[in-house]
Design an enzyme around this catalytic site. Structure first.
Site, PDB file in Angstrom:
ATOM      1  N   HIS A   1      -7.183  -5.110  10.317  1.00 45.28           N
ATOM      2  CA  HIS A   1      -6.976  -4.913   8.873  1.00 45.28           C
ATOM      3  C   HIS A   1      -5.690  -5.583   8.410  1.00 45.28           C
ATOM      4  CE1 HIS A   1      -4.699  -0.760   9.201  1.00 45.28           C
ATOM      5  NE2 HIS A   1      -3.876  -1.750   9.376  1.00 45.28           N
TER       6      HIS A   1
ATOM      7  N   ASN B   1      -7.231  -3.095  14.417  1.00 42.27           N
ATOM      8  CA  ASN B   1      -8.642  -3.326  14.066  1.00 42.27           C
ATOM      9  C   ASN B   1      -8.817  -4.549  13.164  1.00 42.27           C
ATOM     10  OD1 ASN B   1      -7.668  -2.479  11.603  1.00 42.27           O
ATOM     11  ND2 ASN B   1      -9.012  -0.691  11.405  1.00 42.27           N
TER      12      ASN B   1
ATOM     13  N   GLU C   1      -9.746  -2.271   5.317  1.00 48.69           N
ATOM     14  CA  GLU C   1     -10.339  -1.946   6.608  1.00 48.69           C
ATOM     15  C   GLU C   1     -11.587  -2.796   6.871  1.00 48.69           C
ATOM     16  OE1 GLU C   1      -8.525  -0.273   8.442  1.00 48.69           O
ATOM     17  OE2 GLU C   1      -8.097   1.765   7.770  1.00 48.69           O
TER      18      GLU C   1
ATOM     19  N   ASP D   1       0.816  -1.215   0.000  1.00 52.19           N
ATOM     20  CA  ASP D   1       0.000   0.000   0.000  1.00 52.19           C
ATOM     21  C   ASP D   1       0.845   1.259   0.000  1.00 52.19           C
ATOM     22  OD1 ASP D   1       0.886  -0.419   2.629  1.00 52.19           O
ATOM     23  OD2 ASP D   1      -1.099  -0.997   3.354  1.00 52.19           O
TER      24      ASP D   1
HETATM   25  P1  PGA Z   1       2.063  -1.597  12.607  1.00 57.42           P
HETATM   26  O1  PGA Z   1       0.890  -1.664  11.553  1.00 57.42           O
HETATM   27  O2  PGA Z   1       3.077  -2.594  12.135  1.00 57.42           O
HETATM   28  O3  PGA Z   1       2.590  -0.185  12.513  1.00 57.42           O
HETATM   29  O4  PGA Z   1       1.494  -1.943  13.931  1.00 57.42           O
HETATM   30  C1  PGA Z   1       0.432  -2.910  11.136  1.00 57.42           C
HETATM   31  C2  PGA Z   1      -0.689  -2.722  10.159  1.00 57.42           C
HETATM   32  O5  PGA Z   1      -1.432  -1.736  10.279  1.00 57.42           O
HETATM   33  O6  PGA Z   1      -0.845  -3.576   9.292  1.00 57.42           O
END
Ligand code: PGA
Length: 242
Positions: free
Chosen positions: A138, A136, A143, A67
């Site tokens: 994702h 969350n 999302e 992304d």
């Molecule tokens: P993070 O994010 O590694 O910064 O915790 C993980 C994600 O959102 O996939």
């Protein structure tokens, strides 16, 4: 799903890097799906060490990233292209032309998403996809929602994600509200998936991914359907599984 436990972040990172280095040693022309965020930083550090000290070679590897923030140029210090350069690409021998991160400035996200998925298919698909998991649930910027979305496309970030990612910006207001995210089709098309989780704030998401129903409100739960997923997680992230 295979679960590999680690006592802490550093051990998770070492185990994850071994897994990825093994993939590259077995298939030097691997297509690696790569992720950004705090979680894979230690893994990338270990991979850089394997490259410098043990001669692990990335010259034939192709990479595709999950992304990119929409509206950020590659040169922005919070862009995911910049993250990949600083945390991995600038320190290994991967060829710049073999690295792919979505273009956050595309004018036509719909056509661009289609091209990105076609580009992945033209590489023969992803051999190993590295994933983090959002608090969350994702994966990439897919999302929680009413359905699982297949194509790479422009997505709206949800409030939770904007809050989680505000730590990288001066203020929450500066966090982009949209991103180009690889969709579930290309992610699930990967031959192998390696998902990482560290710390207690991922424990609920990890539990729901592993033990909950397959539910688009927990996007990572769709990984239950993939035949070759390995989770490397520390004890804190695994603390809620039964
Ligand atoms: P993070 O994010 O590694 O910064 O915790 C993980 C994600 O959102 O996939």
């Amino acid at each position: 799903m295979i679960i590999i436990q680690a006592k802490d972040y550093d051990e998770m990172s070492r185990k994850a890097a071994l897994f990825i280095a093994g993939q590259v040693l077995l298939k030097p022309t691997s297509v690696l799906g790569l992720a950004t965020g705090s979680t894979p930083v230690g893994t990338y550090k270990e991979l850089i060490r394997f490259h410098k000290e043990d001669g692990v070679c990335f010259q034939q590897v192709r990479s595709v990233n999950l992304d990119e923030y929409y509206g950020l140029p590659a040169s922005h210090e919070q862009s995911y292209r910049h993250f990949m350069q600083v945390n991995l690409f600038d320190h290994i021998d991967i060829l710049p032309g073999n690295t792919h991160v979505p273009d956050g400035l595309t004018r036509d996200p719909q056509a661009y998403g289609k091209e990105y998925d076609e580009m992945i298919a033209s590489l023969g698909g992803i051999d190993l996809q590295l994933l983090g998991i959002g608090s969350n649930g994702h994966i990439a910027f897919n999302e929680p929602g009413r359905y699982f979305t297949a194509p790479t496309r422009l997505v709206d970030l949800n409030k939770n994600t904007i809050g989680d990612n505000a730590r990288f910006f001066e203020s929450e207001d500066e966090v982009p509200r949209q991103a180009i995210s690889m969709g579930m089709k290309s992610i699930l098309g990967a031959k192998r998936i390696l998902i990482l989780a560290s710390s207690a704030n991922k424990a609920e998401a990890v539990r729901d991914m592993l033990e909950g129903p397959i539910d688009p409100m927990v996007p990572a739960s769709i990984l239950q359907l993939h035949p070759n997923v390995t989770l490397v997680a520390d004890y804190a992230a695994l603390s809620l599984i039964s």
